[in-house]
Write a protein that holds these residues in place. Structure first.
Motif, PDB file in Angstrom:
ATOM      1  N   THR A 170       0.789  -1.376  -0.107  1.00 40.08           N
ATOM      2  CA  THR A 170       0.046   0.024  -0.001  1.00 40.08           C
ATOM      3  C   THR A 170       0.607   1.225  -0.146  1.00 40.08           C
ATOM      4  O   THR A 170       0.585   2.045  -0.782  1.00 40.08           O
ATOM      5  N   ARG A 216       2.448   1.558  -3.449  1.00 37.22           N
ATOM      6  CA  ARG A 216       1.492   1.900  -4.536  1.00 37.22           C
ATOM      7  C   ARG A 216       1.076   3.354  -4.405  1.00 37.22           C
ATOM      8  O   ARG A 216       0.810   3.770  -5.341  1.00 37.22           O
ATOM      9  N   THR A 217       0.731   3.694  -3.134  1.00 35.56           N
ATOM     10  CA  THR A 217       0.407   5.101  -2.974  1.00 35.56           C
ATOM     11  C   THR A 217       1.311   6.205  -3.301  1.00 35.56           C
ATOM     12  O   THR A 217       0.657   6.939  -3.979  1.00 35.56           O
ATOM     13  N   ASP A 228       1.190   6.270  -7.200  1.00 36.01           N
ATOM     14  CA  ASP A 228       0.096   6.657  -7.808  1.00 36.01           C
ATOM     15  C   ASP A 228       0.110   8.526  -7.728  1.00 36.01           C
ATOM     16  O   ASP A 228      -0.515   9.220  -8.318  1.00 36.01           O
ATOM     17  N   LEU A 229       0.480   8.896  -6.353  1.00 41.29           N
ATOM     18  CA  LEU A 229       0.565  10.002  -5.962  1.00 41.29           C
ATOM     19  C   LEU A 229       1.248  11.080  -6.978  1.00 41.29           C
ATOM     20  O   LEU A 229       1.092  12.230  -7.096  1.00 41.29           O
ATOM     21  N   GLU A 266       1.508  13.275   2.071  1.00 37.06           N
ATOM     22  CA  GLU A 266       0.993  11.864   1.899  1.00 37.06           C
ATOM     23  C   GLU A 266       2.271  11.116   1.652  1.00 37.06           C
ATOM     24  O   GLU A 266       2.621   9.935   2.010  1.00 37.06           O
ATOM     25  N   HIS A 303       3.883   7.749   3.738  1.00 37.68           N
ATOM     26  CA  HIS A 303       4.200   6.508   3.023  1.00 37.68           C
ATOM     27  C   HIS A 303       5.673   6.272   2.989  1.00 37.68           C
ATOM     28  O   HIS A 303       5.906   4.869   2.840  1.00 37.68           O
TER      29      HIS A 303
END
Ligand code: HEM
Length: 533
Positions: free
Chosen positions: A214, A217-218, A221-222, A247, A251
């Motif tokens: 996660t 991936r985050t 994607d961000l 964010e 992460h």
């Protein structure tokens, strides 16, 4: 009062002098100015024409026809002259010469979410990292990874079998299930990278719940949501972080914490003398242990290197698999031919038991994969910057603005700091190299003795680039794509979705979206029909 105002006025005057020099005087003496190219005012930019995949197909060809193989375009405005070339000699020279580096600005941007990984390195430090990891991506190592590729492709196939309805089971869409294949292929390539390179199972195909998955991936994607201003001035994220920057930071902290456990476990295994594995992480750690202690990477540098490779190696391959399925859905005749080839090559083999024919026993599969990579290069284009004044060779004449001609075999000057736009997609679509049908999906071109391409890029396409920064993972990607098709095609038929047009958006990677539904985000939906096993 005077003492208060004077420094301010002085600063203003200095800024004005700098602006006049930078925007007006320097461009006049820039040798690139004499190259042919589209005329433009101080505020005109051709950047969108050459980086937006919707436009670049048209403009790359137009510029090439109007100005020849080597020309200039305007980047952010008339002052920002950039070299662009479709001359293979010119491109090969630039990408192989240490004089040309990736722009500091894009390295800085990548560093904001990939840390100090290979993407931020140049020169000796970069060459050293490449040497360490080379054995992990050599032909023999990729062969040894085959069982992982097969296992992961089978996991995805099994997952899809749970999701895809048996033929003719629903009345509204008889026998078909709509799936965003890009979403699933991305999960599968994540898992493959994890097991093959890190000896770590993200279990992304089983469910998107793992903490490390996660976090990665985050972050990945961000990056697509970053505002242009923050892409150009990454320092803003440090002094005034917005939601996306906050964010990403959160992460990355998870990646450093959880990733550290993966590194620690591997380091323990390596202490055992019998340990022989040549996976990417083992090589990094082993080399680090044997390096002079003051040259060693810190654990956080090691984790940055992992992040960079995972970023480079997962979505790029997942997207290429997805576009391959799209091309096969649009060309059912090729889909059937490929399925037949797979069936006859695997007849006397028990793939489920790990018995599979060598990957080079599928000539049509090889042709399909390479044609896909030609038509869909997930890295649309790249940039290099001259680190000193230089002269650039050409193999095709260039007619300069002042009427002089640089003959074939001649060269022209370029100034330190000049940027060169490398049209990866443009070279893959070039009619000079691929003939008049260069925009068509025609795998046969890879099987014909007479038209077999001799392009110098890795695997004979520009998709993996060439030279010192060329993709180290190209064999990994080709093998992963092929195994995916060998496993998935016998069980499913892929069909396009009626009235759906797939468009491309060029972020760091080129991603698909549905025309008219961009707000739904990146996706590549196809209809799947389950075949009898
Ligand atoms: C179809 C899949 C792939 C494509 C199209 C692709 C394409 C590329 C391209 C064009 C570059 C050069 C970028 C530039 O010069 O600006 C590159 C670099 C890189 N790729 Fe790939 N790649 C793919 C898969 C992979 C895989 C599977 C891995 C690793 C497992 C990987 C790791 C890397 C790394 C680490 C770099 C940076 C190399 C350097 O700067 O020295 N790539 N890739």
């Amino acid at each position: 009062m005077f003492l208060f105002v004077a420094p301010f006025v002085l600063l203003l005057v200095l800024a004005l002098i700098w602006a006049v020099k930078f925007f007006l005087i320097q461009p006049v003496f820039d040798p690139l100015r004499n190259l042919p190219g589209p005329e433009a005012s101080l505020f005109t930019s051709h950047a969108v024409n050459v980086v937006d995949p919707q436009r670049s197909v048209i403009y790359n060809r137009k510029y090439r026809e109007d100005y020849g193989k080597t020309f200039k375009v305007h980047g952010f405005g008339g002052y920002d002259l950039r070299l662009m070339s479709f001359d293979v000699r010119t491109i090969t020279y630039i990408l192989n010469s240490p004089t040309y580096e990736k722009p500091k600005i894009s390295r800085g941007l990548l560093a904001t979410f990939l840390g100090r990984g290979i993407f931020t390195m140049e020169g000796a430090e970069h060459a050293f990292q490449r040497k360490i990891i080379a054995p992990a991506f050599a032909t023999q190592s990729i062969k040894e990874l085959m069982p992982i590729f097969f296992h992961e492709a089978q996991s995805l196939r099994d997952k899809w079998e749970e999701l895809v309805l048996p033929s003719k089971s629903t009345s509204d869409a008889p026998g078909h299930t709509l799936l965003d294949v890009s979403h699933w292929a991305a999960r599968s390539t994540f898992d493959c990278f994890g097991l093959a390179c890190l000896d770590y199972n993200f279990r992304a195909v089983q469910g998107e719940t793992g903490e490390l998955y996660t976090a990665f991936r985050t972050v990945f994607d961000l990056v697509n949501e970053k505002k242009v201003l923050r892409l150009v001035f990454p320092i803003l994220d440090r002094i005034w972080p917005d939601r996306i920057a906050r964010e990403i930071k959160k992460h990355l902290a998870v990646i450093y914490r959880t990733g550290q456990e993966v590194v620690d476990r591997k380091r323990e295994e390596i202490q055992d003398e019998k340990y022989k594995s040549k996976d990417f992480l083992s090589l990094l750690i082993k080399s680090n242990l044997s390096t002079d202690s003051n040259k060693r990477l810190t654990d956080s540098d090691l984790l940055d290197q992992i992040t960079a490779f995972l970023f480079a190696g997962s979505d790029s391959t997942g997207l290429s698999i997805s576009f391959c399925l799209l091309y096969l859905a649009e060309h059912p005749e090729y889909q059937t031919r490929l399925r037949d080839e797979i069936a006859s090559a695997t007849t006397n083999h028990d793939i489920a038991a790990g018995d599979y024919p060598p990957i080079d026993s599928y000539p049509f599969l090889n042709a399909v994969v390479r044609e896909t990579l030609r038509l869909y290069p997930s890295v649309h284009s790249t940039i290099r910057v001259a680190t000193k004044d230089d002269v650039i060779p050409v193999s095709h004449p260039v007619v300069m603005q002042d009427g002089t001609v640089i003959p074939a075999g001649g060269s022209f000057p370029i100034r330190k700091g000049s940027a060169i736009h490398i049209p990866i997609e443009g070279l893959n679509y070039s009619q000079d190299i691929w003939g008049p049908g260069s925009l068509k999906f025609r795998p046969e071109r890879w099987m014909s003795d007479t038209e077999s391409p001799s392009f110098p890029g890795l695997s004979n396409v520009m998709t993996f680039s060439l030279g010192g920064h060329a993709c180290p993972g190209w064999r990994f990607a080709l093998a992963e794509m092929k195994v995916f098709l060998i496993i998935v095609l016998p069980r499913f038929r892929f069909l396009p979705v009626e009235n759906q047009v797939i468009r491309r958006f060029n972020g760091i990677l080129t991603r698909p979206f549905v025309k008219g539904r961009a707000k739904e985000g990146f996706q590549l939906p196809l209809r799947l029909e389950r075949l009898e096993s």
